[in-house]
Design a protein around this motif. Structure first.
Motif, PDB file in Angstrom:
ATOM      1  N   LYS A   1       3.708   1.440  -1.418  1.00  0.00           N
ATOM      2  CA  LYS A   1       4.224   1.467  -2.790  1.00  0.00           C
ATOM      3  C   LYS A   1       3.203   2.077  -3.741  1.00  0.00           C
ATOM      4  O   LYS A   1       3.574   2.818  -4.655  1.00  0.00           O
ATOM      5  CB  LYS A   1       4.604   0.043  -3.215  1.00  0.00           C
ATOM      6  CG  LYS A   1       5.092  -0.081  -4.617  1.00  0.00           C
ATOM      7  CD  LYS A   1       6.470   0.493  -4.778  1.00  0.00           C
ATOM      8  CE  LYS A   1       6.973   0.204  -6.178  1.00  0.00           C
ATOM      9  NZ  LYS A   1       8.041   1.095  -6.570  1.00  0.00           N
ATOM     10  N   GLN A   2       1.924   1.786  -3.556  1.00  0.00           N
ATOM     11  CA  GLN A   2       0.898   2.374  -4.415  1.00  0.00           C
ATOM     12  C   GLN A   2       0.907   3.890  -4.296  1.00  0.00           C
ATOM     13  O   GLN A   2       0.777   4.606  -5.287  1.00  0.00           O
ATOM     14  CB  GLN A   2      -0.483   1.823  -4.046  1.00  0.00           C
ATOM     15  CG  GLN A   2      -0.680   0.385  -4.472  1.00  0.00           C
ATOM     16  CD  GLN A   2      -1.991  -0.162  -3.948  1.00  0.00           C
ATOM     17  OE1 GLN A   2      -2.010  -0.890  -2.979  1.00  0.00           O
ATOM     18  NE2 GLN A   2      -3.074   0.214  -4.589  1.00  0.00           N
ATOM     19  N   CYS A   3       1.047   4.386  -3.101  1.00  0.00           N
ATOM     20  CA  CYS A   3       1.091   5.821  -2.832  1.00  0.00           C
ATOM     21  C   CYS A   3       2.310   6.452  -3.489  1.00  0.00           C
ATOM     22  O   CYS A   3       2.205   7.449  -4.213  1.00  0.00           O
ATOM     23  CB  CYS A   3       1.102   6.048  -1.317  1.00  0.00           C
ATOM     24  SG  CYS A   3       1.273   7.766  -0.776  1.00  0.00           S
TER      25      CYS A   3
ATOM     26  N   CYS B   1       3.709   8.515   2.915  1.00  0.00           N
ATOM     27  CA  CYS B   1       2.938   7.403   2.354  1.00  0.00           C
ATOM     28  C   CYS B   1       2.859   6.224   3.316  1.00  0.00           C
ATOM     29  O   CYS B   1       1.834   5.531   3.370  1.00  0.00           O
ATOM     30  CB  CYS B   1       3.542   6.958   1.025  1.00  0.00           C
ATOM     31  SG  CYS B   1       3.201   8.093  -0.352  1.00  0.00           S
TER      32      CYS B   1
ATOM     33  N   THR C   1       0.816  -1.199   0.000  1.00  0.00           N
ATOM     34  CA  THR C   1       0.000   0.000   0.000  1.00  0.00           C
ATOM     35  C   THR C   1       0.856   1.258   0.000  1.00  0.00           C
ATOM     36  O   THR C   1       0.520   2.237  -0.657  1.00  0.00           O
ATOM     37  CB  THR C   1      -0.959  -0.008   1.206  1.00  0.00           C
ATOM     38  OG1 THR C   1      -0.216  -0.226   2.398  1.00  0.00           O
ATOM     39  CG2 THR C   1      -2.006  -1.087   1.061  1.00  0.00           C
TER      40      THR C   1
ATOM     41  N   SER D   1       4.254   5.246  -5.877  1.00  0.00           N
ATOM     42  CA  SER D   1       4.238   5.069  -7.334  1.00  0.00           C
ATOM     43  C   SER D   1       3.321   6.081  -8.000  1.00  0.00           C
ATOM     44  O   SER D   1       3.646   6.623  -9.065  1.00  0.00           O
ATOM     45  CB  SER D   1       3.789   3.653  -7.700  1.00  0.00           C
ATOM     46  OG  SER D   1       4.742   2.715  -7.279  1.00  0.00           O
ATOM     47  N   PHE D   2       2.179   6.342  -7.400  1.00  0.00           N
ATOM     48  CA  PHE D   2       1.250   7.335  -7.935  1.00  0.00           C
ATOM     49  C   PHE D   2       1.938   8.693  -8.031  1.00  0.00           C
ATOM     50  O   PHE D   2       1.863   9.372  -9.058  1.00  0.00           O
ATOM     51  CB  PHE D   2       0.001   7.415  -7.051  1.00  0.00           C
ATOM     52  CG  PHE D   2      -0.943   8.511  -7.442  1.00  0.00           C
ATOM     53  CD1 PHE D   2      -1.852   8.334  -8.471  1.00  0.00           C
ATOM     54  CD2 PHE D   2      -0.926   9.732  -6.783  1.00  0.00           C
ATOM     55  CE1 PHE D   2      -2.727   9.350  -8.840  1.00  0.00           C
ATOM     56  CE2 PHE D   2      -1.789  10.758  -7.132  1.00  0.00           C
ATOM     57  CZ  PHE D   2      -2.698  10.564  -8.171  1.00  0.00           C
TER      58      PHE D   2
ATOM     59  N   LEU E   1      -4.755   5.882  -1.893  1.00  0.00           N
ATOM     60  CA  LEU E   1      -4.206   4.657  -2.464  1.00  0.00           C
ATOM     61  C   LEU E   1      -3.432   3.868  -1.411  1.00  0.00           C
ATOM     62  O   LEU E   1      -3.402   2.632  -1.454  1.00  0.00           O
ATOM     63  CB  LEU E   1      -3.290   4.966  -3.645  1.00  0.00           C
ATOM     64  CG  LEU E   1      -3.986   5.391  -4.928  1.00  0.00           C
ATOM     65  CD1 LEU E   1      -2.972   5.890  -5.948  1.00  0.00           C
ATOM     66  CD2 LEU E   1      -4.816   4.259  -5.497  1.00  0.00           C
TER      67      LEU E   1
ATOM     68  N   GLU F   1      -5.524   1.217   0.364  1.00  0.00           N
ATOM     69  CA  GLU F   1      -6.040   0.040  -0.336  1.00  0.00           C
ATOM     70  C   GLU F   1      -5.257  -1.199  -0.012  1.00  0.00           C
ATOM     71  O   GLU F   1      -4.041  -1.161   0.158  1.00  0.00           O
ATOM     72  CB  GLU F   1      -6.030   0.295  -1.845  1.00  0.00           C
ATOM     73  CG  GLU F   1      -6.958   1.383  -2.262  1.00  0.00           C
ATOM     74  CD  GLU F   1      -6.963   1.627  -3.758  1.00  0.00           C
ATOM     75  OE1 GLU F   1      -6.300   0.898  -4.501  1.00  0.00           O
ATOM     76  OE2 GLU F   1      -7.647   2.572  -4.166  1.00  0.00           O
TER      77      GLU F   1
END
Length: 82
Positions: A19-21, A40, A17, A23-24, A78, A81
């Motif tokens: 990483k999603q932040c 993040c 999760t 990466s965005f 994000l 998630e």
């Protein structure tokens, strides 16, 4: 027997999760350094209550380092998630 009927709740690894932040934000051209990763991780690590309680801190840190508010909001969401 009631205990056997309870659902098993699986959570994604905390780094997924976070990483999603990150990466965005990287996709929008922001430099992902220690401050971004730290922000993040507030929304991306811990249990459900902790992560949701930290979203405002995540957003605040990101906007303080000049991430556009709409990008900070989405990135931190994000992080929640699974």
């Amino acid at each position: 027997m009631a205990a056997g009927a309870l659902p098993i709740v699986a959570t994604a690894p905390a780094h997924a999760t976070t990483k999603q932040c990150t990466s965005f934000l990287a996709d929008f051209g922001y430099t992902v350094g220690p401050k971004v990763r730290s922000a993040c991780s507030l929304a991306g690590t811990g249990d459900w209550i902790t992560r949701h309680g930290n979203v405002g801190f995540c957003q605040g840190i990101l906007t303080a380092i000049r991430v556009k508010p709409e990008h900070a909001n989405k990135a931190c969401d994000l992080g929640l998630e699974n």
